[in-house]
Design an enzyme around this catalytic site. Structure first.
Site, mmCIF file in Angstrom:
data_model
loop_
_atom_site.group_PDB
_atom_site.id
_atom_site.type_symbol
_atom_site.label_atom_id
_atom_site.label_comp_id
_atom_site.label_asym_id
_atom_site.label_seq_id
_atom_site.Cartn_x
_atom_site.Cartn_y
_atom_site.Cartn_z
ATOM 1 N N ASN A 142 0.309 -1.661 0.281
ATOM 2 C CA ASN A 142 0.682 0.274 0.336
ATOM 3 C C ASN A 142 1.242 0.983 -0.435
ATOM 4 O OD1 ASN A 142 -1.588 1.626 0.327
ATOM 5 N ND2 ASN A 142 -2.776 1.232 2.203
ATOM 6 N N ARG A 194 -1.854 -2.132 -4.182
ATOM 7 C CA ARG A 194 -3.689 -2.126 -3.466
ATOM 8 C C ARG A 194 -3.744 -0.120 -4.186
ATOM 9 N NH1 ARG A 194 -6.517 0.259 1.978
ATOM 10 N NH2 ARG A 194 -8.084 1.009 1.400
ATOM 11 N N HIS A 246 -13.277 1.993 -0.602
ATOM 12 C CA HIS A 246 -12.991 0.903 0.386
ATOM 13 C C HIS A 246 -13.433 0.340 0.029
ATOM 14 C CE1 HIS A 246 -13.346 4.000 3.606
ATOM 15 N NE2 HIS A 246 -11.802 3.986 3.130
ATOM 16 N N GLY A 296 -12.501 3.619 9.556
ATOM 17 C CA GLY A 296 -11.377 3.852 10.009
ATOM 18 C C GLY A 296 -11.470 5.449 10.181
ATOM 19 N N ARG A 354 -11.823 14.438 7.880
ATOM 20 C CA ARG A 354 -12.284 14.780 6.756
ATOM 21 C C ARG A 354 -13.683 15.199 7.036
ATOM 22 N NH1 ARG A 354 -9.791 9.785 3.514
ATOM 23 N NH2 ARG A 354 -8.347 10.212 2.561
ATOM 24 N N ASP A 371 -9.182 10.168 17.779
ATOM 25 C CA ASP A 371 -9.108 9.129 18.599
ATOM 26 C C ASP A 371 -10.311 9.339 19.182
ATOM 27 O OD1 ASP A 371 -8.988 6.868 19.750
ATOM 28 O OD2 ASP A 371 -6.510 7.232 20.211
ATOM 29 N N MET A 372 -11.333 8.055 17.857
ATOM 30 C CA MET A 372 -12.303 7.777 18.428
ATOM 31 C C MET A 372 -12.029 6.831 20.431
ATOM 32 S SD MET A 372 -15.508 7.754 18.581
ATOM 33 C CE MET A 372 -15.676 7.851 16.720
ATOM 34 N N ARG A 373 -11.022 6.785 20.875
ATOM 35 C CA ARG A 373 -11.152 6.191 21.983
ATOM 36 C C ARG A 373 -10.806 7.845 23.026
ATOM 37 N NH1 ARG A 373 -5.669 3.021 20.673
ATOM 38 N NH2 ARG A 373 -5.314 4.475 19.613
ATOM 39 N N ILE A 427 -12.670 1.526 13.529
ATOM 40 C CA ILE A 427 -13.930 2.004 15.291
ATOM 41 C C ILE A 427 -14.876 1.251 14.365
ATOM 42 C CG2 ILE A 427 -15.378 3.657 15.602
ATOM 43 C CD1 ILE A 427 -13.220 5.675 13.996
ATOM 44 N N GLY A 428 -14.976 0.467 13.744
ATOM 45 C CA GLY A 428 -15.941 -0.371 13.497
ATOM 46 C C GLY A 428 -15.986 -1.553 14.544
ATOM 47 N N GLU A 430 -8.190 -6.656 4.631
ATOM 48 C CA GLU A 430 -7.395 -6.060 3.062
ATOM 49 C C GLU A 430 -6.656 -6.379 2.204
ATOM 50 O OE1 GLU A 430 -9.464 -1.588 2.605
ATOM 51 O OE2 GLU A 430 -8.074 -2.133 4.426
#
Length: 404
Positions: free
Chosen positions: A7, A98, A187, A217, A248, A288-290, A334-335, A387
């Site tokens: 990648n 990728r 994605h 993500g 974004r 950072d979602m955490r 995140i998911g 992926e």
């Protein structure tokens, strides 16, 4: 078959070797900074958009020696040395790349030739932060291992099944014909893999599977799956459209950009604001979602509220788009890992009859699983994406078909 999956971003080269028959990783994997590759966002729509210094600080990219790696050829030399140390003499059979944007031409993985590389390069205007770096990675492999077969796996390919009602923008047709402006979606490699895994988990044939897949993500998108195929997706001409993401903005009124441009903002300044300084970063100060769910203050709650609301709106719309989804599928960083965010989204979907099993939702696991309550109108799944495995398998299939 041993496949090196690359990648190539503008400021890093991520790599992993996969054994195709077992699906397992072999030897080294990681990322090497390639700071001289042209600036801009690293990787693609799902990867971090920070520069090499931030990647190094987070432990995602290694700093090699005292100086920075200056280009992709040098990065490949370092990766080659690392592979020599860890693969115990085993030789690579192919390289799978990728490639973020395949435009309208590429609807499936292809064996790379000079003509294919030039075709990918011609798509640079459609993905100026992504495809040029992908091409640099391809040419670096040619310089390092000239006899090794290379395959391009396109992030947009899975979305080539979008009907015109989904991909066409309501702007004059000239802009599509002349510039190729349309919804492409991203994605796709992840969503295709996760769709197959989800259908298998529910005991449904893929061609009979209707679902909404949320790849969440740092880059985030949601895709409507009907009959196992993509029929709508939130990312559009670029990976900027759609959900609130790490850095974004996602959807916003395009007149805002005209307003700011008339006030003196340049295209580059607007690009940076929308792609690097917006989303969770703008709302909370961190992507950072955490950290957001742990903070628990008013600003964090508002951020979670906005992001979960945007996703729930898309899921509701895509439930209609596929004439009734059988499942909602969460995947990516995140998911897969934030039970709090999944809970926030599911709470908003209660009018659709969505109910979570609280214990199942909170449980940490690295396998595909159902987290909905038995009486939920729709199954809710967490399916880890892979992926690299998908790219390795696609690469092996193309190489075998071409007799390389």
């Amino acid at each position: 078959m041993l496949v090196l999956v690359l990648n190539s971003g503008s400021s890093s080269v991520k790599y992993q070797v996969r054994h195709v028959s077992t699906g397992s990783a072999v030897g080294a994997d990681g990322a090497v900074g390639a700071d001289g590759a042209g600036g801009g966002a690293a990787g693609d729509g799902s990867s971090t958009s920070d520069g090499p210094e931030a990647l190094i600080a987070e432990g995602i990219v290694e700093r090699i020696g005292e100086g920075e790696v200056t280009d992709h050829v040098e990065a490949l030399a370092i990766i080659n040395a690392e592979l020599d140390e860890t693969m115990s003499g085993r030789q690579l059979d192919a390289v799978g790349h990728r490639v973020v944007h395949g435009g309208e031409r590429f609807s499936e993985p292809v064996l790379i030739s000079n003509e294919i590389t030039r075709a990918i390069e011609r798509l640079n205007p459609l993905a100026p932060l992504h495809n040029p770096a992908n091409v640099l990675g391809i040419r670096a492999i040619e310089d390092t291992w000239p006899d090794l077969p290379q395959v391009a796996v396109f992030d947009t390919a899975f979305h080539r099944t979008l009907p015109e009602r989904s991909w066409r923008y309501a702007i004059p047709n000239h802009f599509y014909r002349h510039y190729g402006i349309r919804r492409y979606g991203f994605h796709g490699t992840s969503v295709e893999y996760v769709t197959a895994q989800a259908a298998t988990l529910l005991g449904t044939a893929r061609q009979d599977f209707n679902a909404v897949v949320a790849h969440l993500g740092n880059g985030a998108s949601v895709t409507a799956i009907e009959g196992g195929r993509s029929v709508d997706t939130s990312m559009g001409f670029t990976p900027l459209e759609g959900l609130v993401m790490g850095t974004r903005s996602g959807d916003l009124d395009p007149s805002i950009l005209l307003f700011l441009q008339r006030d003196g903002w340049t295209a580059d300044e607007l690009d940076r604001m929308l792609n690097r300084e917006s989303g969770l970063t703008a709302l909370f100060g961190s992507n950072d979602m955490r950290a957001i769910v742990e903070a628990g203050d008013d600003r964090a709650r508002l951020t979670l509220d906005i992001a979960s609301y945007r996703l729930a709106k898309y899921i509701g719309g895509y439930h209609v788009a596929v004439s009734g989804a059988q499942a909602i599928v969460f995947t990516a960083g995140i998911g897969e890992n934030s039970w709090e965010f999944r809970q926030a989204v599911a709470h908003r979907l209660a009018p659709l009859g969505v109910k979570l099993d609280d214990d199942a939702n909170r449980a940490q696991a690295d396998t595909a699983r159902v987290i909905s309550a038995p009486d939920s109108a729709l199954a809710v799944l967490v399916v880890p994406t892979d992926e690299e495995r998908a790219i390795a398998e696609a690469t092996a299939a193309v190489v075998h078909a071409q007799g390389c």
